[in-house]
Design a protein around this motif. Structure first.
Motif, mmCIF file in Angstrom:
data_model
loop_
_atom_site.group_PDB
_atom_site.id
_atom_site.type_symbol
_atom_site.label_atom_id
_atom_site.label_comp_id
_atom_site.label_asym_id
_atom_site.label_seq_id
_atom_site.Cartn_x
_atom_site.Cartn_y
_atom_site.Cartn_z
ATOM 1 N N ARG A 80 10.995 2.545 -1.671
ATOM 2 C CA ARG A 80 11.645 1.232 -1.658
ATOM 3 C C ARG A 80 12.927 1.274 -0.827
ATOM 4 N NH1 ARG A 80 12.019 0.759 -6.607
ATOM 5 N NH2 ARG A 80 10.150 -0.504 -6.972
ATOM 6 N N ASP A 81 13.701 2.324 -0.986
ATOM 7 C CA ASP A 81 14.928 2.468 -0.209
ATOM 8 C C ASP A 81 14.616 2.643 1.273
ATOM 9 O OD1 ASP A 81 17.900 2.801 -0.224
ATOM 10 O OD2 ASP A 81 17.376 4.749 0.630
ATOM 11 N N PHE A 82 13.538 3.359 1.566
ATOM 12 C CA PHE A 82 13.109 3.542 2.961
ATOM 13 C C PHE A 82 12.780 2.195 3.594
ATOM 14 C CE2 PHE A 82 9.629 4.083 6.012
ATOM 15 C CZ PHE A 82 10.169 5.023 6.885
ATOM 16 N N GLN A 83 12.037 1.369 2.886
ATOM 17 C CA GLN A 83 11.649 0.077 3.427
ATOM 18 C C GLN A 83 12.853 -0.847 3.616
ATOM 19 O OE1 GLN A 83 8.586 -1.464 0.840
ATOM 20 N NE2 GLN A 83 7.060 0.025 1.520
ATOM 21 N N PHE A 104 10.579 11.075 -0.669
ATOM 22 C CA PHE A 104 9.257 10.732 -1.207
ATOM 23 C C PHE A 104 8.177 11.679 -0.693
ATOM 24 C CE2 PHE A 104 9.413 7.451 2.314
ATOM 25 C CZ PHE A 104 8.316 7.870 3.056
ATOM 26 N N LEU A 105 8.347 12.235 0.504
ATOM 27 C CA LEU A 105 7.352 13.196 0.978
ATOM 28 C C LEU A 105 7.395 14.484 0.151
ATOM 29 C CD1 LEU A 105 7.545 12.815 4.863
ATOM 30 C CD2 LEU A 105 5.757 12.003 3.323
ATOM 31 N N ALA A 120 0.828 -1.205 0.000
ATOM 32 C CA ALA A 120 0.000 0.000 0.000
ATOM 33 C C ALA A 120 0.861 1.251 0.000
ATOM 34 C CB ALA A 120 -0.926 -0.011 1.223
ATOM 35 N N ALA A 121 1.955 1.232 0.752
ATOM 36 C CA ALA A 121 2.843 2.396 0.797
ATOM 37 C C ALA A 121 3.534 2.601 -0.547
ATOM 38 C CB ALA A 121 3.885 2.201 1.900
ATOM 39 N N MET A 122 3.908 1.516 -1.219
ATOM 40 C CA MET A 122 4.542 1.644 -2.525
ATOM 41 C C MET A 122 3.572 2.228 -3.540
ATOM 42 S SD MET A 122 7.740 0.744 -2.444
ATOM 43 C CE MET A 122 8.044 0.492 -4.180
ATOM 44 N N SER A 123 2.304 1.775 -3.491
ATOM 45 C CA SER A 123 1.296 2.325 -4.401
ATOM 46 C C SER A 123 1.059 3.802 -4.127
ATOM 47 C CB SER A 123 -0.012 1.543 -4.262
ATOM 48 O OG SER A 123 0.164 0.186 -4.618
ATOM 49 N N TRP A 124 1.032 4.152 -2.861
ATOM 50 C CA TRP A 124 0.834 5.551 -2.476
ATOM 51 C C TRP A 124 2.005 6.407 -2.944
ATOM 52 C CZ3 TRP A 124 3.616 8.139 1.615
ATOM 53 C CH2 TRP A 124 3.106 9.398 1.953
ATOM 54 N N ALA A 125 3.229 5.920 -2.751
ATOM 55 C CA ALA A 125 4.405 6.687 -3.157
ATOM 56 C C ALA A 125 4.487 6.827 -4.671
ATOM 57 C CB ALA A 125 5.672 6.023 -2.621
ATOM 58 N N ALA A 126 3.959 5.836 -5.396
ATOM 59 C CA ALA A 126 4.022 5.884 -6.854
ATOM 60 C C ALA A 126 3.289 7.090 -7.420
ATOM 61 C CB ALA A 126 3.446 4.603 -7.449
ATOM 62 N N ARG A 127 2.371 7.684 -6.640
ATOM 63 C CA ARG A 127 1.665 8.880 -7.100
ATOM 64 C C ARG A 127 2.628 10.045 -7.284
ATOM 65 N NH1 ARG A 127 -3.106 8.629 -2.487
ATOM 66 N NH2 ARG A 127 -3.833 6.512 -2.952
ATOM 67 N N GLY A 128 3.759 9.987 -6.617
ATOM 68 C CA GLY A 128 4.744 11.051 -6.743
ATOM 69 C C GLY A 128 5.752 10.811 -7.844
ATOM 70 N N GLY A 129 5.596 9.713 -8.599
ATOM 71 C CA GLY A 129 6.492 9.429 -9.703
ATOM 72 C C GLY A 129 7.516 8.361 -9.358
ATOM 73 N N PRO A 130 8.333 7.968 -10.335
ATOM 74 C CA PRO A 130 9.337 6.914 -10.122
ATOM 75 C C PRO A 130 10.327 7.241 -9.011
ATOM 76 C CG PRO A 130 9.061 7.376 -12.466
ATOM 77 C CD PRO A 130 8.306 8.441 -11.736
ATOM 78 N N ALA A 131 10.716 8.515 -8.888
ATOM 79 C CA ALA A 131 11.682 8.876 -7.854
ATOM 80 C C ALA A 131 11.109 8.644 -6.466
ATOM 81 C CB ALA A 131 12.111 10.332 -8.017
ATOM 82 N N ALA A 132 9.843 9.013 -6.276
ATOM 83 C CA ALA A 132 9.205 8.812 -4.972
ATOM 84 C C ALA A 132 9.047 7.321 -4.664
ATOM 85 C CB ALA A 132 7.839 9.499 -4.942
#
Length: 409
Positions: free
Chosen positions: A358-361, A401-402, A341-353
């Motif tokens: 992914r690096d955060f996890q 990502f934020l 769910a967090a990866m899907s949410w971050a994907a809204r910010g683009g590939p960099a986010a």
């Protein structure tokens, strides 16, 4: 800014905090977790890996490539180039199933790709080539000693092959254990590395079997590709589990006692499997013995993965108490649904986010496992420096990502 409000299952709730060792608190965050206004810091440089281990893995990978080339050439000579090609294409089917299984096991803390590549090439190249040569030599020696071809075939399959092949495969797992022990956090890591070695071995061995019996390919494929794609994995995993348990010991020589036990189990399982083909009741033994063993292996892996999840979540709670992580981040990191769910949410910010998430996890997971090694007395001398490196990565990736998500609004 919080993570998406998707509900997380009860199993993802953080475990009760584990008490800190006296005087060994995680470093307290100088600002609130999750904020965008973190002060700039000079980036910490990760410690350089020990050169000896790096050279050993690099040389082993090169040797694996050369051995694989020689092995494929020998298989083509024993069969034909066309038969070897067909066998290689068909062998991709069970290999894909095995690699997907390994990926499922390795989801919590993906092992370094170069280490997995080394393991696969060792199994496909070194282990296979050594086994072809020594298995032939063993069967030939038995034949010259007894003058009986059937005896040579039976002893070669039920005795020689298990001893030779599990030794050749186990040596590759041992090389990784000694060269990159910091990546052996327990039995799950040992299973992953051993399974990769066995996957490479089984892949090339299947090319030989499929190519050599091209006229009976459907029957051979059912036997090796459908009924037993995980057979070699199940054998060699015993060695990986033994070394994984040794990695959790405070003694640096625990593997000396654990390795022979794991090797013995691998040899016995392999011998039981090969020997069953000469009993005349292969399918009966397959159902009564092999299927329960395989089911038991799956149950063990599931249990070990759940145990690893509890350890990771418990250690992350400690960092949350110290201010480095927010409670919702611990909840997210403690379950695969939460991570997805967090990866899907971050994907809204683009590939960099998405990459930053992914690096955060991964950094948070490595942080938790490093903390576990420290708490159990197995940390390396560079532990405190490594911890600072990972804390910096957690903070930097979170900020990345934020910010990306804020700009995407």
């Amino acid at each position: 800014m919080a993570f998406p409000p998707e509900p997380y299952p009860p199993s993802a709730r953080p475990a009760r905090p584990t008490a800190y060792l006296a005087g060994e608190q995680p470093q307290t965050a100088p600002w609130g977790a999750g904020g965008l206004a973190a002060p700039a810091q000079a980036p910490w440089q990760p410690p350089r890996p020990r050169r000896g281990g790096t050279v050993l893995v690099a040389v082993g990978t090169g040797v694996g490539v050369l051995a694989l080339i020689v092995t494929i050439a020998q298989i083509a000579a024993l069969t034909s180039a066309g038969a070897a090609l067909v066998g290689g294409i068909v062998a991709l089917v069970p290999l894909t199933a095995v690699l997907l299984g390994i990926r499922w096991i390795d989801r919590w803390e993906p092992e370094p790709r170069y280490a997995l590549l080394f393991a696969f090439l060792w199994g496909a190249g070194v282990s296979t080539l050594v086994s072809i040569w020594l298995n032939t030599a063993f069967s030939t020696a038995v034949y010259y000693s007894t003058g009986n071809l059937e005896t040579a075939e039976i002893l070669g399959a039920a005795l020689g092959a298990p001893l030779i092949e599990e030794t050749a495969k186990g040596l590759g797992v041992l090389v990784l254990f000694l060269a990159r022990r910091r990546y052996f956090d327990g039995p799950v890591d040992g299973i992953v590395y051993a399974a990769m070695v066995a996957a490479g071995f089984a892949f090339v061995e299947n090319i030989l079997y499929f190519g050599r019996a091209i006229e009976m390919l459907p029957q051979i494929f059912v036997m090796r590709g459908i009924l037993s794609p995980f057979a070699h994995v199940m054998f060699t995993v015993a060695i990986g589990i033994a070394l994984g348990l040794a990695a959790r010991s405070r003694s640096s020589l625990a593997w000396v006692g654990a390795l022979p036990l794991g090797w013995l189990v691998a040899v016995l399982l392999h011998g039981l499997w090969n020997g069953s083909t000469f009993t005349g009741s292969f399918f009966g033994l397959y159902v009564v013995v092999q299927v329960p063993l395989f089911v038991g292996a799956i149950v063990l892996v599931v249990w070990l993965r759940r145990r690893e999840r509890r350890v990771i979540t418990g250690r992350l709670v400690e960092y949350a108490r110290a201010g480095w992580l927010a409670p919702h981040e611990v909840t997210m990191l403690g379950s695969f649904p939460g991570r997805r769910a967090a990866m899907s949410w971050a994907a809204r910010g683009g590939p960099a986010a998405k990459g930053a998430m992914r690096d955060f996890q991964r950094s948070a997971t490595a942080l938790a496992l490093g903390r576990q090694r420290f708490a159990t007395g197995r940390a390396e001398p560079s532990y405190h420096h490594d911890e600072r490196v990972l804390l910096d990565r957690v903070t930097t990736s979170r900020t990345s990502f934020l910010r990306a998500l804020s700009g995407a609004r």
